[in-house]
Design a protein around this motif. Sequence first.
Motif, PDB file in Angstrom:
ATOM      1  N   LYS A 341       0.879  -0.999  -0.003  1.00  0.00           N
ATOM      2  CA  LYS A 341       0.044  -0.089   0.005  1.00  0.00           C
ATOM      3  C   LYS A 341       0.972   1.309  -0.042  1.00  0.00           C
ATOM      4  N   VAL A 342       0.597   2.126  -0.904  1.00  0.00           N
ATOM      5  CA  VAL A 342       1.238   3.440  -1.139  1.00  0.00           C
ATOM      6  C   VAL A 342       1.214   4.347   0.057  1.00  0.00           C
ATOM      7  N   VAL A 343       2.306   4.774   0.975  1.00  0.00           N
ATOM      8  CA  VAL A 343       2.015   5.369   2.205  1.00  0.00           C
ATOM      9  C   VAL A 343       2.722   6.720   1.832  1.00  0.00           C
ATOM     10  N   ALA A 344       3.915   6.643   1.255  1.00  0.00           N
ATOM     11  CA  ALA A 344       4.430   7.908   0.892  1.00  0.00           C
ATOM     12  C   ALA A 344       5.324   8.066  -0.416  1.00  0.00           C
ATOM     13  N   LYS A 345       5.846   9.523  -0.598  1.00  0.00           N
ATOM     14  CA  LYS A 345       6.439   9.578  -1.994  1.00  0.00           C
ATOM     15  C   LYS A 345       7.686   9.960  -1.535  1.00  0.00           C
ATOM     16  N   GLY A 346       8.828   9.955  -2.300  1.00  0.00           N
ATOM     17  CA  GLY A 346      10.089  10.423  -1.839  1.00  0.00           C
ATOM     18  C   GLY A 346      11.026  10.381  -3.062  1.00  0.00           C
ATOM     19  N   GLU A 347      12.180  10.755  -3.018  1.00  0.00           N
ATOM     20  CA  GLU A 347      13.204  11.124  -4.101  1.00  0.00           C
ATOM     21  C   GLU A 347      14.348  10.093  -3.533  1.00  0.00           C
ATOM     22  N   VAL A 348      15.008   9.464  -4.690  1.00  0.00           N
ATOM     23  CA  VAL A 348      16.041   8.700  -4.497  1.00  0.00           C
ATOM     24  C   VAL A 348      17.489   9.456  -4.090  1.00  0.00           C
ATOM     25  N   VAL A 349      18.102   9.138  -2.900  1.00  0.00           N
ATOM     26  CA  VAL A 349      19.335   9.475  -2.715  1.00  0.00           C
ATOM     27  C   VAL A 349      20.183   8.518  -2.469  1.00  0.00           C
ATOM     28  N   VAL A 350      21.786   8.861  -2.413  1.00  0.00           N
ATOM     29  CA  VAL A 350      22.676   7.933  -2.188  1.00  0.00           C
ATOM     30  C   VAL A 350      23.151   8.278  -0.909  1.00  0.00           C
ATOM     31  N   ILE A 351      23.329   7.410  -0.095  1.00  0.00           N
ATOM     32  CA  ILE A 351      24.034   7.466   1.460  1.00  0.00           C
ATOM     33  C   ILE A 351      25.450   6.383   1.269  1.00  0.00           C
ATOM     34  N   ASP A 352      26.531   7.062   1.321  1.00  0.00           N
ATOM     35  CA  ASP A 352      27.868   6.435   1.150  1.00  0.00           C
ATOM     36  C   ASP A 352      27.675   5.829  -0.197  1.00  0.00           C
ATOM     37  N   GLU A 353      27.568   4.052  -0.196  1.00  0.00           N
ATOM     38  CA  GLU A 353      27.541   3.625  -1.278  1.00  0.00           C
ATOM     39  C   GLU A 353      26.224   2.811  -1.716  1.00  0.00           C
ATOM     40  N   ASN A 354      25.263   3.298  -0.831  1.00  0.00           N
ATOM     41  CA  ASN A 354      24.103   2.552  -0.754  1.00  0.00           C
ATOM     42  C   ASN A 354      22.872   3.462  -1.296  1.00  0.00           C
ATOM     43  N   PHE A 355      21.812   2.934  -2.157  1.00  0.00           N
ATOM     44  CA  PHE A 355      20.729   4.051  -2.569  1.00  0.00           C
ATOM     45  C   PHE A 355      19.753   4.058  -1.063  1.00  0.00           C
ATOM     46  N   GLY A 356      19.105   5.245  -0.952  1.00  0.00           N
ATOM     47  CA  GLY A 356      18.152   5.249  -0.013  1.00  0.00           C
ATOM     48  C   GLY A 356      16.861   6.261  -0.480  1.00  0.00           C
ATOM     49  N   ILE A 357      16.160   6.667   0.207  1.00  0.00           N
ATOM     50  CA  ILE A 357      14.864   7.483  -0.210  1.00  0.00           C
ATOM     51  C   ILE A 357      14.590   8.472   0.784  1.00  0.00           C
ATOM     52  N   ARG A 358      14.652   9.726   0.342  1.00  0.00           N
ATOM     53  CA  ARG A 358      14.242  10.872   1.107  1.00  0.00           C
ATOM     54  C   ARG A 358      12.665  11.194   1.076  1.00  0.00           C
ATOM     55  N   ILE A 359      11.937  11.112   2.262  1.00  0.00           N
ATOM     56  CA  ILE A 359      10.424  11.187   2.139  1.00  0.00           C
ATOM     57  C   ILE A 359      10.254  12.591   1.732  1.00  0.00           C
ATOM     58  N   VAL A 360       9.444  12.897   0.747  1.00  0.00           N
ATOM     59  CA  VAL A 360       8.974  14.449   0.650  1.00  0.00           C
ATOM     60  C   VAL A 360       7.456  14.778   0.755  1.00  0.00           C
ATOM     61  N   SER A 361       6.718  13.630   0.741  1.00  0.00           N
ATOM     62  CA  SER A 361       5.255  13.851   1.290  1.00  0.00           C
ATOM     63  C   SER A 361       4.829  12.525   1.574  1.00  0.00           C
ATOM     64  N   LEU A 362       3.595  12.564   2.529  1.00  0.00           N
ATOM     65  CA  LEU A 362       2.869  11.356   2.953  1.00  0.00           C
ATOM     66  C   LEU A 362       1.478  11.505   2.471  1.00  0.00           C
ATOM     67  N   ILE A 363       1.087  10.389   2.105  1.00  0.00           N
ATOM     68  CA  ILE A 363      -0.396  10.083   1.602  1.00  0.00           C
ATOM     69  C   ILE A 363      -1.250  10.415   2.947  1.00  0.00           C
ATOM     70  N   PRO A 364      -2.352  11.252   2.745  1.00  0.00           N
ATOM     71  CA  PRO A 364      -2.959  11.634   3.661  1.00  0.00           C
ATOM     72  C   PRO A 364      -3.618  10.232   4.533  1.00  0.00           C
ATOM     73  N   ALA A 365      -3.869  10.535   5.856  1.00  0.00           N
ATOM     74  CA  ALA A 365      -4.405   9.303   6.591  1.00  0.00           C
ATOM     75  C   ALA A 365      -5.648   8.827   5.983  1.00  0.00           C
ATOM     76  N   GLU A 366      -6.740   9.552   5.625  1.00  0.00           N
ATOM     77  CA  GLU A 366      -7.846   9.137   5.155  1.00  0.00           C
ATOM     78  C   GLU A 366      -7.769   8.206   3.900  1.00  0.00           C
ATOM     79  N   ASP A 367      -6.887   8.658   2.983  1.00  0.00           N
ATOM     80  CA  ASP A 367      -6.544   8.011   1.751  1.00  0.00           C
ATOM     81  C   ASP A 367      -5.926   6.724   2.136  1.00  0.00           C
ATOM     82  N   ARG A 368      -5.101   6.630   3.174  1.00  0.00           N
ATOM     83  CA  ARG A 368      -4.396   5.276   3.377  1.00  0.00           C
ATOM     84  C   ARG A 368      -5.590   4.416   4.058  1.00  0.00           C
ATOM     85  N   ILE A 369      -6.506   4.911   4.625  1.00  0.00           N
ATOM     86  CA  ILE A 369      -7.665   4.084   5.319  1.00  0.00           C
ATOM     87  C   ILE A 369      -8.511   3.554   4.113  1.00  0.00           C
TER      88      ILE A 369
END
Length: 373
Positions: A341-369
């Motif tokens: 279930k989609v709960v958030a959206k983010g952008e891909v970042v590089v942390i040392d040698e690993n990929f990560g994701i920085r959260i930029v927005s959250l799906i509203p609680a009512e939409d998640r429900i």
Amino acid sequence: MSDHLSQDEIDSLLGMMSGAGGGGGAAPAANGSGVDRCGVLTPVFQLFCDKAGDVVTSVVTKKVVFAPEPCIQSDMGAVWQRVTGGALSLKVSFSSGLNGDMFLIMNKKYAAVLSDLMMMGDGNAEYADDHRDAIGELLNNVVGAFKTAFGAEIGGQISAANVDVVDLDGPGAASHAFPSSALELGFAKLSVEGTGESDVALLFSEALANDIVKKKAPPPPASNGGGGFGISQDEMNALTGITTGDFSSGSGGMSAFGGSDFGTTDFGGGHGGGFSSPPAAGGYSGPKDNIELLLDVELEINIELGRSDLSIKKILELAPGSIVELDKMAGEPVDLLVNNKVVAKGEVVVIDENFGIRIVSLIPAEDRIKSLR
């Protein structure tokens, strides 16, 4: 919510009171709109510089900082005084979500430094025409990160054409004309680890600046028609969350804030003393006695870059080097899924040698429900 007024709430109320008397409020902008345009644009410039520093640092593997100065009214003379020794203009044309053009003007020497480092050099190469393509691709990545972050702020997706790079000393420079009367300007100090620093200039076209101001400037306080000061919905929500502790003395309870200036709005108590706290926006407002029982439950988290529908024939034809086109545009945020279930959206970042994701927005609680039904 705290049972005391925060400093921001106090400042907001005082600002509205002084505005009602005709002597307060922000100084009117140069265009007579009453909006401090540079005050609105400066945080956007800051956001762009933050994203530029993060992206360029990850690409060239050296610490790169874009340290911004506050936005000012256009002064092309100041640009040419500070960006010296030959310059490049990198033009970004926004096509949806935002409207207008943005220009980044930088010294050729530092364009060569970044381009050479990007191409695994030592950063000491002299500027050459090949560096234009490299610096353009680098800025495309920066713009992608900026679009994701700023799109989350304004609640919409932003798209732009590929960056157009022009040598301001060469042919084609006329395509990046800068009408000084129709630009907003900001400077930043560009510093690359081990190579010193240089000035860069960021210019917003009039159309782009107007669009940003329209989306980001706070609305003027609404009048209640009775000679008092207006209250925005956010301020009303903040006030209705204050408990009776601060209003219990006296018969009116509201006199500290101007009594009848609040109009006839019923705050729930009938005598100004019955405030109730609304549930936090987007949060859980029910009983929390047993929620701790679930805190160590493990959930599967996936990051989805995009999707594509392929026939069995196409799948069987896949081989090393095949390209599968996804349903997302370059620069769009990726989805964070919890138990599919989609709960958030983010952008891909590089942390040392690993990929990560920085959260930029959250799906509203009512939409998640709703997605759980």
